[in-house]
Write an enzyme that holds these catalytic residues in place. Structure first.
Site, PDB file in Angstrom:
ATOM      1  N   GLU A  71      -1.726  -8.494   5.045  1.00 35.74           N
ATOM      2  CA  GLU A  71      -1.705  -8.516   6.714  1.00 35.74           C
ATOM      3  C   GLU A  71      -3.237  -8.514   7.186  1.00 35.74           C
ATOM      4  O   GLU A  71      -3.489  -8.921   8.365  1.00 35.74           O
ATOM      5  CB  GLU A  71      -0.628  -7.402   7.265  1.00 35.74           C
ATOM      6  CG  GLU A  71      -1.479  -6.218   7.416  1.00 35.74           C
ATOM      7  CD  GLU A  71      -1.443  -5.227   6.025  1.00 35.74           C
ATOM      8  OE1 GLU A  71      -1.305  -5.904   4.915  1.00 35.74           O
ATOM      9  OE2 GLU A  71      -1.697  -4.249   6.059  1.00 35.74           O
ATOM     10  N   CYS A  86       0.565  -1.222  -0.049  1.00 38.51           N
ATOM     11  CA  CYS A  86      -0.032  -0.113   0.042  1.00 38.51           C
ATOM     12  C   CYS A  86       0.935   1.288  -0.111  1.00 38.51           C
ATOM     13  O   CYS A  86       1.471   1.486  -0.839  1.00 38.51           O
ATOM     14  CB  CYS A  86      -0.827  -0.210   1.275  1.00 38.51           C
ATOM     15  SG  CYS A  86      -2.384   1.191   0.962  1.00 38.51           S
ATOM     16  N   HIS A 142      -3.843  -5.289   0.865  1.00 38.26           N
ATOM     17  CA  HIS A 142      -3.238  -5.572   2.156  1.00 38.26           C
ATOM     18  C   HIS A 142      -3.223  -6.917   2.743  1.00 38.26           C
ATOM     19  O   HIS A 142      -4.159  -7.583   3.448  1.00 38.26           O
ATOM     20  CB  HIS A 142      -4.056  -4.945   3.270  1.00 38.26           C
ATOM     21  CG  HIS A 142      -3.752  -3.415   3.262  1.00 38.26           C
ATOM     22  ND1 HIS A 142      -2.524  -2.795   4.043  1.00 38.26           N
ATOM     23  CD2 HIS A 142      -4.480  -2.491   2.663  1.00 38.26           C
ATOM     24  CE1 HIS A 142      -2.769  -1.514   3.744  1.00 38.26           C
ATOM     25  NE2 HIS A 142      -3.758  -1.147   2.872  1.00 38.26           N
TER      26      HIS A 142
END
Lengths: 729, 230, 89
Positions: free
Chosen positions: B201, B82, B199
């Protein structure tokens, strides 16, 4: 001291009445100087002093076994197990958002975040309860506010996970922006903003001070020339990046025991933060030097510095001799900090400009001296009566359902939700779009459910009952996730209380909140009041007591979602339906009426239904649960299908007289849930319902691509989706 | 894990590395002048320096970035997620730029990505053409590059992830931000610097809605271990 | 009709907080531009329009600034107008 010696215009500028001025002169035994007058003006404003609502608010229950901190601090706090505390508060930013929607909403988010940070907690979730006039006319407000909330929350990295949006005529000139923040802190590290210990240092941290928002509250009503307007901007521009640094630095403060207290600088800036911090400790005072306050602009007067509402600032009380240690933590984050004064034990706020004393006021006079306004409420004309028998039955149930799903008050919030980062933090275990959202507490199995609720149309029709219904709906939102409601934060928005019927609405609202919170055993631990939400000559807003609620579940693996989870599960209606058509969305959208009494609420039944849902959820009998409220049973059913991505099929629903067909489908009787359960759970679920004396009715089986009640209604899921998802376009 | 003022995915990525994978994690502060012996440097998401002026424009000059550039030049693994991707582009470690979403709005939602390169240290745990479900969260994630750069990226096989539908078909309506060629992630020519807007994560545990992101973290961890043992 | 280009500059009002400007100033200081005392970040907007004359262009652009291009609560604007060299053939 005669009043003649004070310019009336000057009194108006600081928003003090001649009577209040007399009280000040009497208390000081001398006339206040200009700086003192300004300081008293802001602290005695309704916003800071609660002079109109204080008496009423005392009636609200604020204690309970889980409560660690009730009203009076920057935010409330409750214990959630595992040694953790949830810290939360809701606050209005209505007037700034009406002037400049983007910055008004953004700084509203910034302010509520700082309230939670000041308690030593890390913010983990934001919620926003919004009200606008109807679209498309109010699109500027709507778009600006949504962008502002996203702009601040997304940048600072705190997820925006829940909230509400309503569109009603009464908010056209008075949009409401209520922002709520929830944070987490170890219970033994909870901070309180108390200026303890004479000699301890006052450290001002964060943004430099400019002439932002001086007299923000009274600004709009003053005739100001162009020049003064540009010198004193009433609108503040938020800096989420700076606040992110401030947040992280404040979290790092836990590394040291040199910090006594942290206090946010919000409305009334330095004046209120210093006075409030000192006011919480008997006999404490403070002495500050405005020359030591870092400034953004040149030639600012002590008056400007004391009243500035510049954003992203915090006051930190540091143990004497340990200033450098604390300042080094802020330096790591490139934040400016300055020792601006110290705590005293003389019970006064003393403001110096170098060697010169420019103001000296007793703390008690600042924080508690404002004379309470004792108003008398008078009930308004009764709401229009609804003759239910005069309502024609819906010609086509399917078409009516589609019409309701497309209503801006009921349709999908996805176009708004996807503009907010609702996942950052890796904790969102129930995403927005259902009832309450849920955050996990990392490192434990605990889940925190969070929601806001208020149907202000009910409140307009009956403020007492409307307030009770708001508490009950918030509780149902929490319970639908399988969590136990813990505590409330409330934001009470009203029109001008000087009108007796508005003050009556306030009285009734508070009575209703108190009654429901007592009955459901959910204390109110923090809150905010916003008055004067009406435009000159125009009508005021509906009474809008927004209820923010936090709930807890021991193991979030047991959480429930609002949408159905498995095809072939049984779909059930829990609770009973009555002819509750007054104040409903159906009545407004289909019949064009805002009339009648809001749905009847029996708090004993509400509790019984809640207990049943929580017991069943805990026993693993349920696969999903969805609160049945705005729009009624059929809308709730459609939402559970839409969230699932599949339909439901069941037999025609034949209500037993005197229950009308339209009330069964679109009535908004409270204390009801739509749940789904696997077939094997049915016997146990039914006997559980009997034991709790709660009605349970089988509606059908989940699955397929239509919502169908045989011979009565058959709508393809794609049609439902088209109506539901297009409502805000 | 590099932390700039304004970074916020550091805690989320850190959680995955440290708590989910049990790997060793070190934080690098933007003022740090060495990389503390890390095997892979992650530039996580956020709004470094508020993303003021341009996303990544100020972060690119942080002291730690000199070392990150050196590390990348020596073949070290650098992964920008990002905001990290935006910074890598500003720092010229990756070609192109990320501009405002075509909707002109911030977008936080689940997307599907088709994996075009499964032979990289970042994707070795994936299958080629596998479809991953990973959320995005950005206002400026529309990949832009001039036609020459784009064709070079395509010829060299530097496009690692493309936005797709659930079946892996690259379609305009599956492109959430108007990225050219539906690009969601690219790698440098050498294959050691990856930038991606989604993303991973945020989907490394089932309770967060999926575990596809974990595949990338696992791949990176295994590759880093292999590099060490070679 | 005359082809006109208007060059509009929108800036934050003098006393309004400008977080972008503050952060850019700090960034410049880090890079060694210590002489910088203040930075304000605004927007540059180019508007091309076909109007009867320059006077009309000024009036129209003024209206555009007031209604859309600038947020009068927090921003100031200024502009100049010129014959549009690009579209006059």
């Amino acid at each position: 001291m005669s009043l003649k010696q004070i310019d009336e215009r000057r009194l108006r500028e600081v928003a003090l009445t001649p009577d209040e001025y007399r009280v000040i002169v009497q208390a000081l035994k001398r006339p206040p100087n200009d700086v003192e007058l300004g300081m008293l003006g802001v602290l005695w404003s309704e916003h800071c002093s609660y002079k109109t609502s204080k008496e009423l608010l005392r009636k609200l229950p604020s204690t309970g076994p889980a409560v660690l901190q009730g009203p009076g601090e920057n935010a409330g706090a409750v214990s959630i197990g595992g040694g953790w505390a949830a810290v939360f508060k809701i606050e209005s930013h209505n007037h700034p958002s009406a002037i400049e929607p983007y910055q008004g909403a953004a700084t509203g988010v910034g302010g509520i975040l700082r309230d939670v940070i000041a308690m030593g907690a890390r913010p983990i979730a934001l919620l926003d309860s919004l009200r606008f006039g109807p679209l498309p006319a109010s699109r500027r407000h709507f778009e600006g506010v949504v962008a502002g909330i996203g702009g601040y929350g997304n940048c600072i990295g705190v997820p925006t996970v829940a909230g509400e949006g309503y569109f009603e005529d009464c908010y056209a000139n008075n949009p409401l922006v209520n922002a709520m923040c929830v944070g987490l802190v170890r219970a033994d590290q909870l901070m309180r903003a108390r200026a303890e210990g004479a000699g301890n240092r006052l450290l001002l941290v964060g943004a430099d001070t400019g002439r932002d928002g001086i007299h923000g509250a009274s600004f709009a009503s003053l005739e100001l020339d162009e020049d003064s307007a540009s010198r004193r901007p009433a609108v503040q521009v938020g800096n989420p990046f700076l606040e992110k640094c401030l947040l992280e630095a404040c979290m790092d403060l836990t590394r040291t025991d040199a910090v006594v207290a942290i206090q946010d600088l919000g409305a009334a800036g330095l004046t209120s933060s210093v006075a409030e911090c000192a006011g919480r400790v008997a006999g404490a005072g403070a002495r500050i030097d405005v020359l030591r306050v870092p400034r953004r602009e040149r030639s600012m007067s002590p008056y400007d510095v004391m009243l500035s509402e510049s954003q992203e600032r915090m006051l930190v009380v540091v143990r004497r001799g340990r200033e450098r240690e604390v300042q080094r933590i802020f330096e790591e984050w490139d934040l400016t900090s300055a020792v601006i004064g110290e705590v005293t034990d003389d019970g006064a706020v003393t403001v110096m400009e170098g060697e010169d004393e420019v103001a000296r006021l007793p703390v008690k006079l600042l924080t508690e001296g404002a004379p309470l306004r004792r108003l008398t409420g008078v009930p308004p004309e009764p709401a229009p009566i609804l003759v239910i028998d005069s309502l024609p039955p819906p010609a086509d149930l399917g078409a009516t359902l589609l019409q309701l799903l497309a209503s801006p008050n009921l349709c999908s919030r996805m176009p708004v939700i996807r503009r907010y980062d609702h996942m950052v933090g890796d904790s969102t275990v129930i995403e927005p779009g259902g009832d309450a959202a849920m955050l996990r507490v990392k490192g434990t199995r605990v889940g925190l459910a969070v929601t806001t609720a208020c149907n202000s149309r009910y409140c307009e029709l009956d403020p007492n009952l409307g307030a009770q219904l708001a508490v009950a709906e918030a509780a149902r939102n929490i319970i639908a996730t399988g969590a136990q409601p813990l505590a409330v934060t409330d934001c009470l928005n009203f029109a001008n209380p000087d009108r007796p019927e508005v003050y009556w609405q306030m009285e009734e609202t508070v009575a209703g909140l108190a009654q429901a919170c007592r009955a459901l055993e959910i204390p109110i631990v923090s809150g905010n009041v916003s008055l004067y939400n009406e435009s000159s000559g125009g009508a005021g807003i509906y009474p809008t007591p927004v209820v923010g609620m936090v709930g807890q579940i021991d193991d979030y693996a047991e959480r429930l979602h609002a949408g159905f989870r498995h095809e072939c599960d049984f779909v059930l209606l829990i609770g009973s339906s009555h002819n509750d058509l007054g104040g409903t969305e159906y009545l407004k959208v289909v019949h064009g009426k805002v009339a009648g009494r809001p749905p009847a609420l029996d708090l004993v039944r509400e509790r019984a239904v809640s207990r049943l849902i929580l017991t069943a959820a805990h026993a693993g009998l349920l696969r999903s649960a969805h609160d049945c409220s705005d729009g009624g049973m059929l809308v709730a059913l459609a939402e559970a299908c839409l969230l699932a991505g599949f339909g439901m099929r069941g037999p025609a629903l034949e209500p037993e007289p005197p229950l009308r067909l339209d009330a069964a489908f679109f009535g908004e009787s409270p204390s009801r849930f739509i749940v789904s359960a696997p077939s094997r759970a049915m016997p146990e679920l039914q006997s559980l319902a009997r034991r709790h004396h709660v009605e349970i009715a089988l509606l059908g089986l989940a699955g397929g691509d239509v919502l169908e009640l045989e011979g009565q209604l058959r709508v393809p899921l794609s049609d439902l989706r088209q109506a539901w998802e297009g409502g805000l376009a | 894990m590099v932390v700039f003022p304004g970074t916020w995915s550091d805690r989320d990525c850190g959680w995955v590395i440290d708590q989910v994978l049990g790997a060793e994690l070190r934080y690098l502060w933007h003022k740090d002048a060495d990389l503390k012996g890390c095997d892979c440097v992650i530039l996580p998401g956020g709004f470094a320096y508020g993303d003021y002026l341009r996303t990544g424009a100020i972060a690119r000059f942080a002291p730690v970035m000199e070392k990150v550039i050196e590390f990348a030049d020596q073949g070290g693994l650098v992964w920008g997620i990002c905001n990290g991707f935006q910074i890598l582009c500003e720092a010229d470690l990756l070609p192109g730029a990320l501009i405002r979403n075509s909707s002109l709005e911030f977008r936080c939602e689940w997307t599907h990505l088709v994996v075009e390169r499964a032979d990289l240290p970042f994707t070795s745990g994936c299958e080629e053409r596998e479809v991953l479900r990973i959320p995005i969260s950005h206002g400026e994630g529309s990949y832009f590059a001039d036609p020459a750069t784009l064709s070079r990226l395509e010829q060299n096989g530097q496009v690692v992830f493309r936005y797709s539908d659930v079946e892996g078909r690259v379609r305009p309506n599956a492109n959430p931000n108007g990225s050219l060629h539906s690009i969601a992630g690219i790698v440098n020519e050498r294959g050691n610097v990856l930038g991606m807007m989604p993303h991973p994560e945020r989907c490394a545990e089932p309770e967060l809605g999926g575990t596809d992101g974990l595949k990338l973290f696992r791949s990176v961890m295994h590759s880093a271990v292999e590099v060490l043992t070679v | 009709m005359t082809a006109i280009v208007a060059r509009v500059i929108v800036t934050p009002k003098p006393a309004v907080n400008d977080p972008q400007g503050i952060t850019v100033r700090q960034g410049l200081a880090t890079l060694g531009f210590g002489e910088v005392t203040d930075v304000r970040v605004g927007k540059y907007i180019e508007v091309r329009l076909d109007v009867r004359n320059e006077k009309e262009a000024r009036e129209r652009v003024e209206a555009m600034c007031r209604q859309l291009l600038a947020n009068h609560v927090i921003e100031d604007y200024s502009f100049d107008v010129d014959t549009d060299g690009r579209s006059s053939k």
